[in-house]
Design an enzyme around this catalytic site. Structure first.
Site, PDB file in Angstrom:
ATOM      1  N   ASN A   1      -6.272  30.583  27.660  1.00  0.00           N
ATOM      2  CA  ASN A   1      -7.164  29.903  28.592  1.00  0.00           C
ATOM      3  C   ASN A   1      -6.360  28.751  29.188  1.00  0.00           C
ATOM      4  O   ASN A   1      -5.952  27.843  28.455  1.00  0.00           O
ATOM      5  CB  ASN A   1      -8.387  29.310  27.885  1.00  0.00           C
TER       6      ASN A   1
ATOM      7  N   HIS B   1      -0.487  26.633  25.416  1.00  0.00           N
ATOM      8  CA  HIS B   1      -0.799  27.350  24.184  1.00  0.00           C
ATOM      9  C   HIS B   1      -1.757  28.492  24.482  1.00  0.00           C
ATOM     10  O   HIS B   1      -2.377  28.554  25.542  1.00  0.00           O
ATOM     11  CB  HIS B   1      -1.441  26.408  23.160  1.00  0.00           C
TER      12      HIS B   1
ATOM     13  N   HIS C   1      -1.748  21.109  26.360  1.00  0.00           N
ATOM     14  CA  HIS C   1      -0.442  21.597  25.916  1.00  0.00           C
ATOM     15  C   HIS C   1      -0.385  23.113  26.098  1.00  0.00           C
ATOM     16  O   HIS C   1      -1.367  23.806  25.827  1.00  0.00           O
ATOM     17  CB  HIS C   1      -0.244  21.243  24.439  1.00  0.00           C
TER      18      HIS C   1
ATOM     19  N   CYS D   1       2.043  18.983  20.013  1.00  0.00           N
ATOM     20  CA  CYS D   1       3.411  18.519  20.200  1.00  0.00           C
ATOM     21  C   CYS D   1       4.116  18.440  18.840  1.00  0.00           C
ATOM     22  O   CYS D   1       3.462  18.337  17.801  1.00  0.00           O
ATOM     23  CB  CYS D   1       3.420  17.140  20.856  1.00  0.00           C
TER      24      CYS D   1
ATOM     25  N   CYS E   1      -1.682  14.461  21.461  1.00  0.00           N
ATOM     26  CA  CYS E   1      -1.749  15.924  21.459  1.00  0.00           C
ATOM     27  C   CYS E   1      -1.401  16.482  20.077  1.00  0.00           C
ATOM     28  O   CYS E   1      -0.324  16.171  19.537  1.00  0.00           O
ATOM     29  CB  CYS E   1      -0.786  16.485  22.507  1.00  0.00           C
TER      30      CYS E   1
ATOM     31  N   HIS F   1       5.133  19.219  26.288  1.00  0.00           N
ATOM     32  CA  HIS F   1       3.710  19.041  26.582  1.00  0.00           C
ATOM     33  C   HIS F   1       3.372  19.351  28.033  1.00  0.00           C
ATOM     34  O   HIS F   1       2.300  19.901  28.328  1.00  0.00           O
ATOM     35  CB  HIS F   1       3.285  17.608  26.253  1.00  0.00           C
TER      36      HIS F   1
ATOM     37  N   GLN G   1      -4.312  31.632  22.115  1.00  0.00           N
ATOM     38  CA  GLN G   1      -5.008  31.876  20.863  1.00  0.00           C
ATOM     39  C   GLN G   1      -4.964  33.357  20.513  1.00  0.00           C
ATOM     40  O   GLN G   1      -4.707  34.203  21.376  1.00  0.00           O
ATOM     41  CB  GLN G   1      -6.469  31.412  20.959  1.00  0.00           C
TER      42      GLN G   1
END
Length: 346
Positions: A161, A174, A172, A77, A74, A121, A176
């Site tokens: 998303n 997150h 992971h 991380c 990933c 994660h 945007q």
């Protein structure tokens, strides 16, 4: 008055900006990126569709972006011995950096950033504490203001998303941030309708929608001192919730400390209910709708829109012929039924 969230910026090996937020930000920013310098060939172009009056983004370099890597690979991380990632520090609270594969690189007049919600994660936004959510809210606010001030940027959109079902290519936790060099079609349409409503009634359309939901109650999911979460009267998605501050403001920067504090708890509550809808956590899209950087700030109202495309256990709502071809939605779940179900899951 709440204490400001710590912030520290650094630069990755290829020149992209990385900003840490929260406890330990300065220490994290002191960790150098030990990867070999490189530069992703980010080349995009914008084309205008005169039939619809909309811009379309072309970003062929994104075909090569990281796609569903194993947890051990990933890129979001923290870095560790023998494993160098996009985050050079061995730990962080929240990290924001320029996307290596941006849909809107600098030559388009825009910018794309990644927001890492947690170093864990296996976490999800719904599993975070209110304190961690507050740091994320501070990061969204900071970046919205900074990106809106860039030359050529017309609108900033912070979104998440969640789930492979809707196209998330990294698991992971997150989100945007897109800084567009144009006002997006959805916001442009909202402003057109809001201006027409103001002209015809003398009232603000967003104020009317919030008052109508709170007056009806059948579509309200959560109601706090400063925020109301409700299913819109013409929801397009099976489970769709809009979260409005009771005091109309144009963007995240305009929120007061009490409004920020209450948002964190309500939003985590809402995400938890969404995760309990089905036999598995629901895939979803969540996004902040903020006023454009220049026109429309008086008419627009900040709000968050959250929806899942899962309509029942094991069943997704697909945008087929009518939705994709004509933009005419058919929904299998009434707004009142969706709101009632979400209230039950508290």
């Amino acid at each position: 008055m709440s204490e400001p969230v710590a912030r520290a910026a650094t630069t990755l090996a290829d020149g992209r900006e990385l900003i840490y937020f929260g406890a330990g930000a300065a220490a994290a920013a002191s960790c150098p990126d030990r990867r070999q310098p490189g530069q992703a060939a980010a080349r995009s172009q914008l084309r205008y569709d005169p039939l619809l009056g909309e811009w379309v983004i072309y970003a062929s370099h994104r075909q090569d972006r990281t796609y569903l890597p194993a947890a051990a690979d990933c890129p979001l991380c923290p870095s560790a011995p023998g494993r160098l990632t996009e985050i050079p520090a061995p730990g962080y609270q929240v990290a924001v950096f320029e996307n290596r594969f941006p849909a809107l690189p600098a030559e388009t007049g825009g910018r794309c950033e990644m927001v890492c919600f947690s170093p864990e994660h296996a976490a999800s936004f719904a599993s975070l504490s209110t304190a961690q959510a507050a740091v994320i809210l501070a990061a969204w606010t900071d970046r919205s203001g900074a990106l809106s001030a860039l030359p050529g940027v017309e609108q900033v959109y912070c979104f998440e998303n969640r789930g492979a079902e809707i196209g998330a290519t990294l698991s992971h936790p997150h989100g945007q941030i897109y800084a567009y060099p144009f006002v997006t079609p959805r916001t442009g349409r909202m402003l057109t309708m809001a201006r027409a409503w103001q002209r015809d009634t003398g009232q603000n359309l967003f104020d009317h929608l919030l008052a109508a939901a709170r007056g009806d109650r059948a579509r309200v999911v959560l109601d706090g001192a400063h925020w109301t979460a409700f299913v819109p009267q013409a929801a397009r998605w099976p489970y769709e919730v809009h979260l409005y501050p009771r005091r109309r403001v144009p963007d995240l920067a305009a929120l007061r400390p009490a409004e920020r504090a209450e948002f964190c708890g309500l939003y985590l509550d809402l995400l938890g209910r969404l995760d309990r809808l089905f036999d598995a956590p629901a895939p979803y899209i969540a996004g902040w709708h903020q006023a454009p950087a220049h026109p429309g700030r008086e008419e627009f109202a900040l709000h968050l829109e959250l929806f899942t495309m899962r309509r029942a256990e094991g069943k997704l709502k697909y945008l087929a012929g009518s939705e994709s071809g004509m933009g005419a939605f058919t929904n299998d779940v009434t707004p009142e039924a969706a709101a009632a179900r979400l209230r039950q899951l508290g």
